[in-house]
Design a protein around this motif. Structure first.
Motif, PDB file in Angstrom:
ATOM      1  N   GLU A  25       0.531  -1.023  -0.054  1.00 26.48           N
ATOM      2  CA  GLU A  25      -0.284  -0.133   0.347  1.00 26.48           C
ATOM      3  C   GLU A  25       1.091   1.290   0.357  1.00 26.48           C
ATOM      4  OE1 GLU A  25      -3.848  -0.238   2.308  1.00 26.48           O
ATOM      5  OE2 GLU A  25      -2.214   1.837   2.928  1.00 26.48           O
ATOM      6  N   GLU A  26       1.016   1.793  -1.271  1.00 26.93           N
ATOM      7  CA  GLU A  26       1.496   3.275  -0.555  1.00 26.93           C
ATOM      8  C   GLU A  26       0.884   4.459  -0.641  1.00 26.93           C
ATOM      9  OE1 GLU A  26       2.926   5.606  -4.751  1.00 26.93           O
ATOM     10  OE2 GLU A  26       3.168   3.434  -5.134  1.00 26.93           O
ATOM     11  N   TRP A  27      -0.331   4.296  -0.116  1.00 21.51           N
ATOM     12  CA  TRP A  27      -0.303   5.726   0.257  1.00 21.51           C
ATOM     13  C   TRP A  27      -2.604   4.975   0.713  1.00 21.51           C
ATOM     14  CZ3 TRP A  27       0.504   9.666   1.589  1.00 21.51           C
ATOM     15  CH2 TRP A  27       0.305  10.465   2.078  1.00 21.51           C
ATOM     16  N   ASP A  28      -2.909   5.569   1.779  1.00 16.84           N
ATOM     17  CA  ASP A  28      -4.330   5.431   2.527  1.00 16.84           C
ATOM     18  C   ASP A  28      -5.692   6.117   1.341  1.00 16.84           C
ATOM     19  OD1 ASP A  28      -3.425   7.624   3.878  1.00 16.84           O
ATOM     20  OD2 ASP A  28      -4.114   6.916   5.376  1.00 16.84           O
ATOM     21  N   GLU A  29      -4.912   7.328   1.207  1.00 17.88           N
ATOM     22  CA  GLU A  29      -6.855   8.102   1.167  1.00 17.88           C
ATOM     23  C   GLU A  29      -6.529   8.900   0.111  1.00 17.88           C
ATOM     24  OE1 GLU A  29      -6.660  10.437   4.524  1.00 17.88           O
ATOM     25  OE2 GLU A  29      -7.833   9.340   5.767  1.00 17.88           O
ATOM     26  N   PRO A  30      -7.299   8.011  -0.983  1.00 16.37           N
ATOM     27  CA  PRO A  30      -7.494   6.456  -1.248  1.00 16.37           C
ATOM     28  C   PRO A  30      -6.590   5.652  -1.679  1.00 16.37           C
ATOM     29  CG  PRO A  30      -7.292   7.602  -3.533  1.00 16.37           C
ATOM     30  CD  PRO A  30      -6.647   8.573  -2.423  1.00 16.37           C
ATOM     31  N   LEU A  31      -7.156   4.339  -0.900  1.00 12.23           N
ATOM     32  CA  LEU A  31      -5.921   3.411  -1.114  1.00 12.23           C
ATOM     33  C   LEU A  31      -5.360   3.319  -2.300  1.00 12.23           C
ATOM     34  CD1 LEU A  31      -8.044   0.473  -0.106  1.00 12.23           C
ATOM     35  CD2 LEU A  31      -6.279   2.186   1.473  1.00 12.23           C
ATOM     36  N   ILE A  32      -4.263   3.302  -2.534  1.00 13.66           N
ATOM     37  CA  ILE A  32      -2.890   3.092  -4.104  1.00 13.66           C
ATOM     38  C   ILE A  32      -2.194   2.470  -3.805  1.00 13.66           C
ATOM     39  CG2 ILE A  32      -1.342   4.399  -5.473  1.00 13.66           C
ATOM     40  CD1 ILE A  32      -2.764   6.710  -4.013  1.00 13.66           C
ATOM     41  N   THR A  33      -1.777   1.759  -4.234  1.00 10.99           N
ATOM     42  CA  THR A  33      -1.191   0.476  -5.095  1.00 10.99           C
ATOM     43  C   THR A  33       0.712   0.348  -5.244  1.00 10.99           C
ATOM     44  OG1 THR A  33      -1.537  -0.918  -6.873  1.00 10.99           O
ATOM     45  CG2 THR A  33      -2.846  -1.558  -5.284  1.00 10.99           C
ATOM     46  N   GLY A  34       1.246  -0.621  -4.790  1.00 11.43           N
ATOM     47  CA  GLY A  34       2.735  -0.058  -5.590  1.00 11.43           C
ATOM     48  C   GLY A  34       2.533  -0.015  -6.827  1.00 11.43           C
ATOM     49  N   ILE A  35       3.628   1.242  -7.170  1.00  9.75           N
ATOM     50  CA  ILE A  35       4.244   1.319  -8.859  1.00  9.75           C
ATOM     51  C   ILE A  35       5.404   0.413  -9.347  1.00  9.75           C
ATOM     52  CG2 ILE A  35       6.333   2.669  -7.919  1.00  9.75           C
ATOM     53  CD1 ILE A  35       5.465   4.581 -10.005  1.00  9.75           C
TER      54      ILE A  35
END
Length: 266
Positions: A148-158
């Motif tokens: 998880e690259e970010w939580d708000e919103p959820l962003i998956t890894g590059i």
């Protein structure tokens, strides 16, 4: 006075060129760095900070009279445009993979007349990657991994992160997402997707703020996720994984493998 024809007044708009140039012993060429730079630690003490990521002190950069400014990605296009309009030479790299990082090290070294040192450094990284890959292949089992690259919103890894997860011994649960270079295309609109993917290890790296495993565990329905039940929800510090530079290939990869190996040993 400079005695070679290569750049001698370089401004680095992100951390990875700073890290590479210091590793190659070419830090004397740097006259300005990003305020987000943490590697190497001495760079923050030795070099003036003239940029963030999507913004920069254009006037301060111009006062440094750079003969080359190095940045990364379309996110710095506006900064690059302003500097180019002011007559400054700018190189914006856009590498997004493990192979891209290795090529970046070699290209940057060549640009400052340190091609041989860059080649040796890239080969050192390749040996480290091969060592971790071999250790990972020897593990008795391999976990499903959600990064998880970010939580708000959820962003998956590059992409380079997803590749390193696999090299470290994990199975990325959202491989189709990682190929998207823009973060907005890696957003998970439905958090339930993670629940259904049932990752056995969750890595979090929220760029710019501390990762909070307890917040992840408290999300509705996430108590059903194997990684949450077993406590395998861990932070990978953003400076060692979210910068497309040497840190990811060395420390970031090693840290992920350490956690994956610990999970496999249970």
């Amino acid at each position: 006075m400079p005695t070679d024809a290569f750049p001698h007044r370089i401004v680095c708009l992100t951390e990875e060129p700073t890290e590479v140039l210091y590793a190659l012993g070419e830090e004397h060429r740097i006259v300005g760095i990003s305020g987000f730079t943490v590697r190497p630690a001495r760079a923050r003490k030795e070099k003036p900070k003239v940029s963030a990521f999507t913004s920069a002190k254009i006037g301060e950069i111009l006062k440094l009279e750079p003969d080359l400014v190095i940045g990364f990605s379309d996110m710095q296009a506006d900064i690059a445009r302003e500097l180019i309009k002011a007559g400054v030479e700018v190189w914006i790299s856009n590498h997004r993979s493990v192979d891209g990082i290795l090529a970046y090290i070699r290209r940057l070294g060549a640009m400052v007349g340190a091609g041989a040192k860059a080649e040796a450094y890239a080969q050192e990284a390749e040996r480290h990657i091969a060592k971790i890959r071999a250790a990972a292949e020897a593990l008795p089992k391999h976990p499903r991994v959600y990064f998880e690259e970010w939580d708000e919103p959820l962003i998956t890894g590059i992409r380079w992160v997803a590749e390193l997860v696999r090299i470290a011994g994990g199975e990325d649960v959202f491989p189709h997402q990682s190929g998207q270079s823009l973060a907005k295309h890696r957003i998970l609109a439905d958090p339930g997707e993670v629940v259904r993917a049932a990752p056995e290890v969750i890595f979090g790296s929220w760029c710019g703020k501390r990762f909070r495993p307890e917040h992840v565990a408290a999300r509705p329905g996430w108590d059903a996720i194997p990684a949450v039940r077993s406590g395998d929800v861990v932070e990978i510090k953003s400076p060692i994984i979210l910068q497309p530079g040497p840190a990811a290939l060395f420390d970031g990869l090693s840290e992920m493998h350490r956690h994956i190996a610990a999970w496999a040993a249970k």
